[in-house]
Write an enzyme that holds these catalytic residues in place. Structure first.
Site, PDB file in Angstrom:
ATOM      1  N   HIS A   1       0.865  -1.201   0.000  1.00 22.81           N
ATOM      2  CA  HIS A   1       0.000   0.000   0.000  1.00 22.81           C
ATOM      3  C   HIS A   1       0.888   1.234   0.000  1.00 22.81           C
ATOM      4  O   HIS A   1       0.838   2.067   0.884  1.00 22.81           O
ATOM      5  CB  HIS A   1      -0.980  -0.029   1.182  1.00 22.81           C
ATOM      6  CG  HIS A   1      -2.052  -1.062   0.998  1.00 22.81           C
ATOM      7  ND1 HIS A   1      -3.096  -0.888   0.103  1.00 22.81           N
ATOM      8  CD2 HIS A   1      -2.227  -2.276   1.547  1.00 22.81           C
ATOM      9  CE1 HIS A   1      -3.875  -1.960   0.131  1.00 22.81           C
ATOM     10  NE2 HIS A   1      -3.367  -2.820   0.990  1.00 22.81           N
TER      11      HIS A   1
ATOM     12  N   HIS B   1       0.982  -8.255  -1.571  1.00 19.28           N
ATOM     13  CA  HIS B   1       0.284  -8.409  -2.868  1.00 19.28           C
ATOM     14  C   HIS B   1       0.893  -7.534  -3.971  1.00 19.28           C
ATOM     15  O   HIS B   1       0.389  -6.491  -4.317  1.00 19.28           O
ATOM     16  CB  HIS B   1      -1.239  -8.270  -2.770  1.00 19.28           C
ATOM     17  CG  HIS B   1      -1.785  -7.167  -1.908  1.00 19.28           C
ATOM     18  ND1 HIS B   1      -1.422  -5.861  -2.040  1.00 19.28           N
ATOM     19  CD2 HIS B   1      -2.705  -7.212  -0.921  1.00 19.28           C
ATOM     20  CE1 HIS B   1      -2.097  -5.133  -1.171  1.00 19.28           C
ATOM     21  NE2 HIS B   1      -2.878  -5.934  -0.471  1.00 19.28           N
TER      22      HIS B   1
ATOM     23  N   ASP C   1      -5.664 -13.028   0.471  1.00 15.09           N
ATOM     24  CA  ASP C   1      -6.219 -11.704   0.808  1.00 15.09           C
ATOM     25  C   ASP C   1      -7.746 -11.817   0.875  1.00 15.09           C
ATOM     26  O   ASP C   1      -8.470 -10.874   0.538  1.00 15.09           O
ATOM     27  CB  ASP C   1      -5.782 -10.643  -0.223  1.00 15.09           C
ATOM     28  CG  ASP C   1      -5.994  -9.214   0.272  1.00 15.09           C
ATOM     29  OD1 ASP C   1      -6.214  -9.015   1.481  1.00 15.09           O
ATOM     30  OD2 ASP C   1      -5.970  -8.290  -0.567  1.00 15.09           O
TER      31      ASP C   1
ATOM     32  N   ASN D   1      -0.554  -4.857  -6.552  1.00 12.78           N
ATOM     33  CA  ASN D   1      -1.826  -4.327  -6.066  1.00 12.78           C
ATOM     34  C   ASN D   1      -1.541  -3.400  -4.885  1.00 12.78           C
ATOM     35  O   ASN D   1      -0.809  -3.762  -3.972  1.00 12.78           O
ATOM     36  CB  ASN D   1      -2.772  -5.457  -5.633  1.00 12.78           C
ATOM     37  CG  ASN D   1      -3.062  -6.417  -6.784  1.00 12.78           C
ATOM     38  OD1 ASN D   1      -2.798  -7.600  -6.699  1.00 12.78           O
ATOM     39  ND2 ASN D   1      -3.576  -5.879  -7.871  1.00 12.78           N
ATOM     40  N   GLY D   2      -2.109  -2.195  -4.909  1.00 14.56           N
ATOM     41  CA  GLY D   2      -1.875  -1.244  -3.832  1.00 14.56           C
ATOM     42  C   GLY D   2      -0.470  -0.688  -3.852  1.00 14.56           C
ATOM     43  O   GLY D   2       0.082  -0.356  -2.811  1.00 14.56           O
TER      44      GLY D   2
ATOM     45  N   ASP E   1      -5.897 -14.950  -8.403  1.00 16.54           N
ATOM     46  CA  ASP E   1      -7.301 -15.251  -8.717  1.00 16.54           C
ATOM     47  C   ASP E   1      -7.659 -14.906 -10.153  1.00 16.54           C
ATOM     48  O   ASP E   1      -8.817 -15.043 -10.555  1.00 16.54           O
ATOM     49  CB  ASP E   1      -8.230 -14.505  -7.740  1.00 16.54           C
ATOM     50  CG  ASP E   1      -8.060 -12.987  -7.797  1.00 16.54           C
ATOM     51  OD1 ASP E   1      -7.173 -12.511  -8.534  1.00 16.54           O
ATOM     52  OD2 ASP E   1      -8.811 -12.287  -7.099  1.00 16.54           O
ATOM     53  N   GLY E   2      -6.672 -14.441 -10.939  1.00 11.31           N
ATOM     54  CA  GLY E   2      -6.967 -14.075 -12.319  1.00 11.31           C
ATOM     55  C   GLY E   2      -7.612 -12.701 -12.432  1.00 11.31           C
ATOM     56  O   GLY E   2      -7.908 -12.241 -13.536  1.00 11.31           O
TER      57      GLY E   2
ATOM     58  N   ARG F   1      11.302   4.128 -16.378  1.00 11.68           N
ATOM     59  CA  ARG F   1      12.229   5.119 -15.810  1.00 11.68           C
ATOM     60  C   ARG F   1      12.038   5.296 -14.304  1.00 11.68           C
ATOM     61  O   ARG F   1      12.834   5.959 -13.671  1.00 11.68           O
ATOM     62  CB  ARG F   1      12.067   6.464 -16.526  1.00 11.68           C
ATOM     63  CG  ARG F   1      12.766   6.494 -17.885  1.00 11.68           C
ATOM     64  CD  ARG F   1      12.740   7.881 -18.511  1.00 11.68           C
ATOM     65  NE  ARG F   1      11.409   8.228 -19.001  1.00 11.68           N
ATOM     66  CZ  ARG F   1      10.972   7.944 -20.230  1.00 11.68           C
ATOM     67  NH1 ARG F   1      11.751   7.338 -21.084  1.00 11.68           N
ATOM     68  NH2 ARG F   1       9.766   8.291 -20.591  1.00 11.68           N
TER      69      ARG F   1
HETATM   70 ZN   LIG Z   1      -5.334  -7.421   2.699  1.00 15.76          ZN
END
Ligand SMILES: [Zn+2]
Length: 386
Positions: free
Chosen positions: A195, A216, A271, A219-220, A247-248, A227
Site C-alpha cells: 500500500h 500483494h 487476501d 496491487n496497492g 485469482d486471475g 524510468r
Molecule cells: Zn489485505
C-alpha cells in the site's frame, strides 16, 4: 489424534521432488516417516489408501481477512470461524490480517489473535495491514484511520500482540517508516512493503532496512515504469519474496509465472475477505461497503478491488493449470516459502519427518478432496466447490 496412521498410494510432493506411489506414516500430530514403494509394516496403524491422488503439505496463507461469511475483525468467534473456513480449503496455518483501524481496535483484535495462537490451532500470528500506509495507494483500507509511522504507537501494537505479530505492511516512503521497519524486524516480525507510492529508491531503502516481503505485488502500489520502477521493480530486482493474489483478477497469470522464475520468490496468498465462499452480495470491510459480483470484491464508493474471494486450493490449482507452474513449484509457493518467511519451516510447510501432519489431498485435476490438520481429518473439507 492418538495412534498411527499410514497414508499409502499417493503422489507425495516433497521439496526434493514427487514420490510416486508414496506413503506417509503419521504418529499423532506429526509426520513420523515418508517414502515410496513398499510401505513399512505397521499392523496397528490405521491405513488410508489415497488411490493415486496428490498429497501436498497443508497451505500456509500469510494474508487472510475473513471467509465463509466471517469477518476476522468482527469478534474473536468470527476470527476463529473464518480460520476454520479456510482450513476446509486446505489452509492449515494462517496469519490473520487486520485492516487499518483505530489503534484501540487493533490492540483488541491483536489480543484475539494471540489467544488463538495460544490454543495451538492453525493461527500462526497476526499480519497488520496498516495503519502506516499511503493515502495515495490505500485501496480498500479506510483512509480515515491511516497514520504516519510512529515508533511509540507501533510498540503499543507489538505489546498487544504478546509475541504473535508476524508481519506488518508499511509504506516505506512515509516519514519514520524505516525506523518502524527496523523495530518490526527486531520484534520478530516480517516487514512487508505495501500500500505504497514509494519510488524505486525509497523501496530499496526499505529492503536495506530489513523489509523481506512485498504485500500483494502490483496491487496497492505504484506500478512499474521503465524510468521509475517503483516498489514492484525494487522487490523483483532484489528477489524479494512477493505475495501474489492468484485469482486471475488481481494480476495476469503471466505475472504469477514471472514471479515464480526465481525459486522461493512466489508466495501465494488469498487476501480473502468474509465474502469468500459466500457467492455474490454486499459486505463490509473496515467500515466500508464492499460489493461482490462474479467473485470480484470492490469498494462501492470507488470500485477499488477490496480483497478477494479466493481460497488457497483455487490459488494453487490456477498456478498449475492457468499459470503453468509444476505442482511442486506451486506447492512451495503455497506452503514451504511462506512457512520459511514466518521462521517456522522446521515446524510445518513441507512433508518431512518431524513436521506437523498438515496435509492436503488433491485429485488428478487438483481439486481438494481431504484435509489433515495436526493429524486430524477435517470434516467437510474439499466438499465446497471453489
Ligand atoms: Zn489485505
Amino acid at each position: 489424534m492418538s495412534g498411527e496412521q499410514l497414508l499409502i498410494g499417493a503422489r507425495v510432493v516433497t521439496e526434493a521432488g514427487v514420490l510416486e506411489d508414496g506413503w506417509v506414516l503419521i504418529d499423532g500430530a506429526r509426520i513420523a516417516a515418508v517414502g515410496s514403494g513398499a510401505p513399512p509394516i505397521r499392523p496397528s496403524a490405521e491405513r488410508v489408501d489415497l488411490a493415486g491422488n496428490w498429497l501436498l503439505p497443508g497451505f500456509v496463507d500469510l494474508h487472510v481477512h475473513g471467509g465463509g461469511g466471517y469477518d476476522a475483525t468482527a469478534s474473536s468467534e468470527a476470527m476463529a470461524a473464518a480460520v476454520r473456513f479456510h482450513r476446509s480449503h486446505g489452509t492449515t496455518r494462517t496469519l490473520v490480517s487486520l485492516v487499518t483501524a483505530p489503534l484501540d481496535a487493533l490492540e483488541r483484535q491483536l489480543g484475539w489473535v494471540a489467544d488463538l495462537v495460544a490454543e495451538g490451532g492453525p493461527v500462526v500470528g497476526a499480519h497488520l495491514e496498516g495503519p502506516f500506509l499511503s493515502h495515495a495507494r490505500c485501496g480498500a483500507q479506510n483512509p480515515a484511520h491511516l497514520r504516519a509511522p510512529d515508533r511509540t504507537e507501533f510498540k503499543r501494537l507489538v505489546t498487544a500482540a504478546r509475541g504473535t505479530l508476524r508481519s506488518v505492511t508499511i509504506a516505506p516512503e512515509l516519514p519514520g517508516a524505516l525506523d518502524v521497519i527496523g523495530d518490526a524486524v527486531e520484534a520478530g516480525s516480517i516487514a512487508a512493503i505495501g500500500h505504497t507510492d514509494a519510488t524505486y529508491a525509497e523501496a530499496r531503502d526499505a529492503i536495506d532496512a530489513g523489509a523481506t516481503l512485498a504485500t500483494h505485488l502490483f496491487n496497492g502500489m505504484r506500478p512499474i515504469h521503465h524510468r521509475e520502477p517503483g516498489p514492484a521493480g525494487a522487490a523483483l530486482g532484489a528477489d524479494l519474496p512477493c505475495e501474489v493474489i492468484n485469482d486471475g483478477i488481481h494480476v495476469h497469470p503471466a505475472i504469477t509465472s514471472l514471479v515464480n522464475r526465481t525459486p522461493g520468490r512466489l508466495v501465494l496468498v488469498t487476501d480473502a475477505i468474509d465474502a469468500a465462499g459466500m457467492g455474490d452480495g454486499d459486505v463490509e470491510l473496515g467500515g466500508q461497503l464492499v460489493r461482490v459480483r462474479d467473485g470480484q470484491a470492490r469498494l462501492a464508493r470507488s470500485g477499488s478491488l477490496a480483497g478477494s474471494t479466493l481460497t488457497m486450493d483455487t490459488a494453487l490449482r490456477r498456478a498449475v493449470q492457468v499459470c503453468g507452474l509444476s505442482v511442486p513449484e506451486a506447492s512451495a509457493a503455497a506452503s514451504g516459502t511462506p512457512a520459511r518467511l514466518v521462521g517456522q519451516r522446521d515446524a510445518f510447510g513441507a512433508i518431512e519427518v518431524g513436521l506437523a501432519a498438515d496435509l492436503a489431498v488433491l485429485d488428478a485435476d487438483l481439486a481438494l478432496i481431504r484435509v489433515l490438520s495436526g493429524g486430524q481429518w477435517i470434516d467437510g473439507a474439499g466438499l465446497t466447490p471453489s
